[in-house]
Scaffold this active site. Structure first.
Site, mmCIF file in Angstrom:
data_model
loop_
_atom_site.group_PDB
_atom_site.id
_atom_site.type_symbol
_atom_site.label_atom_id
_atom_site.label_comp_id
_atom_site.label_asym_id
_atom_site.label_seq_id
_atom_site.Cartn_x
_atom_site.Cartn_y
_atom_site.Cartn_z
ATOM 1 C CG ASP A 157 -9.765 16.770 -11.136
ATOM 2 O OD1 ASP A 157 -9.513 15.760 -10.117
ATOM 3 O OD2 ASP A 157 -11.100 16.660 -11.420
ATOM 4 N NE ARG A 208 0.055 3.424 6.357
ATOM 5 C CZ ARG A 208 0.723 3.222 7.393
ATOM 6 N NH1 ARG A 208 0.553 2.560 8.260
ATOM 7 N NH2 ARG A 208 1.940 3.957 7.214
ATOM 8 C CD GLU A 233 -2.785 4.244 -3.697
ATOM 9 O OE1 GLU A 233 -2.311 4.477 -2.312
ATOM 10 O OE2 GLU A 233 -3.767 3.876 -3.679
ATOM 11 C CE LYS A 256 -11.618 1.972 -5.502
ATOM 12 N NZ LYS A 256 -10.455 1.606 -6.270
ATOM 13 C CE LYS A 263 -6.681 5.663 7.277
ATOM 14 N NZ LYS A 263 -5.385 4.901 6.906
ATOM 15 C CE LYS A 306 -3.777 -0.351 -4.294
ATOM 16 N NZ LYS A 306 -3.610 0.862 -3.523
ATOM 17 C CB CYS A 327 -8.060 1.259 -0.350
ATOM 18 S SG CYS A 327 -7.477 2.699 -1.508
ATOM 19 C CG ASN A 331 -4.888 -2.433 -0.881
ATOM 20 O OD1 ASN A 331 -4.100 -2.082 0.080
ATOM 21 N ND2 ASN A 331 -5.422 -1.497 -1.469
#
Ligand code: UDX
Length: 439
Positions: free
Chosen positions: A31, A156, A153, A265, A322, A206, A262, A210
């Protein structure tokens, strides 16, 4: 054992790196944020995710998981470089690819051996080709032997480790099937279906997944709103629908709608892509609009119950988007709080994990140490996030503490009959009261 480099230690990167190390690979997570890396070296997790700390600690101890800010160290000898950097929403809903570009450029500049570049970040369809172009152009003088594989990916938050280790499927997309096959080997011990397809199709899978899940939630919320008017119960409706094998029970929980890092966006980015390429994302627009309205409806309910909300103390239980996460990104709870504040309400709130992350976003909100402190003296309590601890609250005590006993159960966790018997005025989501004379 394979040698992997994972670029980005956000949610996806960290879980991916730790899990691949746990499967026996040698993994270096990189990173560019030195503080984050320093903390990870001390086994301090940047996010709250059940099981993550243990799996990171075990694999660091065994020497299979390393953390660094140094690209050279991370990429040295790596056969696989996973790009798992953030792709935040840009000004018009498009995915901002600056971090993906930086990662691709670093690979191009620093790698001198054959490598597979695997994209795990959620990126617009066509980005895999774009990444390949960036690398090819920067290495025009000394070509690099590489392939790009898209590997979206489906983790969750809150169950990411389990989702990684027990996936419904692994999707791999590449123009070179052998390259995808090599990545498939990394997942072979997970014994799940592996779908190998082309790059753009994998990228689309993906987004389509979603957006479909978000659509299901907006759909059930639209039906829930009708249930309220028509005297039907959305819980039973969803159960009745879900028993149809063609429909299935998942993602049919009505509530305050979807949030997180996710869905908002990705749905926005997919709609943006559609417009950019001249197609009409009519369904996606409606899905987003229903989601926005779902948050506003809480305020309408409270206005109906209390009249003006000006100067009214209102409590909110749950702030994360959540349960089982401290993530507050695009959290319905936060928007509800802001909407209440716009009406002049005085808001108190509590969350089991997200208080630190929420503090800077919740100006003027009294952050409490527990649910009972929130309930004290308020005119209404809004349950915004489905944390388990809220299911077990002593509602009698809550009733005594509140000034006006109004519950807005934004996640349908309480039994309406029971709480009404306790003396509350109860508003759920889609829990219409059956007023048929024989009922
Ligand atoms: C999601 C996807 O599920 C995952 O596959 C992807 O890789 C990342 O995005 P996550 O953001 O962790 O995962 O949350 P998820 O559990 O999918 O829930 C998203 C939102 O929908 C939450 O706000 C949740 O409260 C809401 N939700 C979910 C509902 O309102 N009703 C449901 O029935 C399910």
């Amino acid at each position: 054992m394979s040698k992997l480099c994972v670029i980005g230690t956000g949610y996806v990167g960290l879980v991916t790196g730790a899990c691949f190390a746990d499967l026996g690979n040698q993994v270096t997570c990189l990173d560019i944020d030195p503080i984050r890396i320093e903390k990870l070296k001390q086994n301090e997790m940047p996010i709250y995710e059940p099981g993550l700390e243990q799996i990171v600690a075990q694999n660091v101890k065994s020497g299979r998981l390393l953390f660094t800010t140094d690209y050279v160290e991370a990429l040295e000898g790596a056969e696989f470089a996973f790009i798992a950097v953030g792709t935040p929403s840009g000004m018009e809903g498009e995915a901002d690819l600056q971090y993906v570009r930086q990662a691709a450029e670093s690979i191009a500049d620093l790698v001198h051996h054959p490598i597979l570049v695997i994209n795990k970040s959620t990126v617009p369809v066509g980005t895999g080709d774009w990444v390949a172009d960036i690398i090819r152009k920067r290495r025009s003088g000394a070509p690099l032997e590489f392939d790009v594989v898209s590997n979206p990916e489906f983790l969750r938050e809150g169950s990411a480790i389990n989702d990684f280790m027990n996936p419904d499927r692994v999707v791999l997309g590449s123009l070179n099937r052998d390259a995808a096959g090599k990545v498939a080997e990394l997942y072979s011990s997970l014994h799940c279906p592996i779908l190998i397809t082309d790059l753009r199709t994998a990228e689309m899978i993906k987004y389509a997944s979603n957006a479909y899940l978000a659509t299901r939630i907006s759909y059930i919320n639209e039906i829930a709103n009708m249930c309220e008017e028509l005297g039907a119960d959305i819980q039973e409706v969803a159960r009745g629908m879900g028993l149809d094998k063609r429909i299935g029970p998942a993602f049919l929980e009505a509530g305050l709608g979807w949030g997180g890092s996710c869905f908002p966006k990705d749905v926005k980015a997919l709609a943006h892509m559609a417009v950019l390429h001249g197609t009409q994302p009519q369904l996606l627009q409606a899905v987003m609009e229903i989601n926005r309205n779902q948050r506003r409806r809480v305020v309408y309910k409270l206005r109906k119950a209390l009249g003006s909300l000006n100067d009214r103390p209102i409590g909110v239980l749950g702030i994360s988007f959540k349960p089982d996460t401290d993530d507050v990104r695009d959290s319905p709870a936060i928007e509800v709080i802001h909407l209440l504040q716009n009406e002049g309400a005085i808001v108190k709130a509590y969350d089991p994990q997200a208080m630190d992350n929420a503090a800077s976003l919740l100006k003027g909100v009294q952050l409490c140490r527990n649910s009972y402190e929130v309930a004290e003296g308020v005119d209404a309590l809004v349950l915004a996030t489905k944390w388990n601890e809220f299911k077990q609250l002593d509602l009698q005590r809550i009733h005594q503490l509140m000034r006006t006993p109004i519950l807005v159960d934004g996640r349908n966790i309480w039994d309406p009959d029971r709480v009404r018997t306790l003396g509350f005025t109860y508003y759920g989501i889609g829990r219409g009261v059956n007023t048929h004379p024989n009922s």
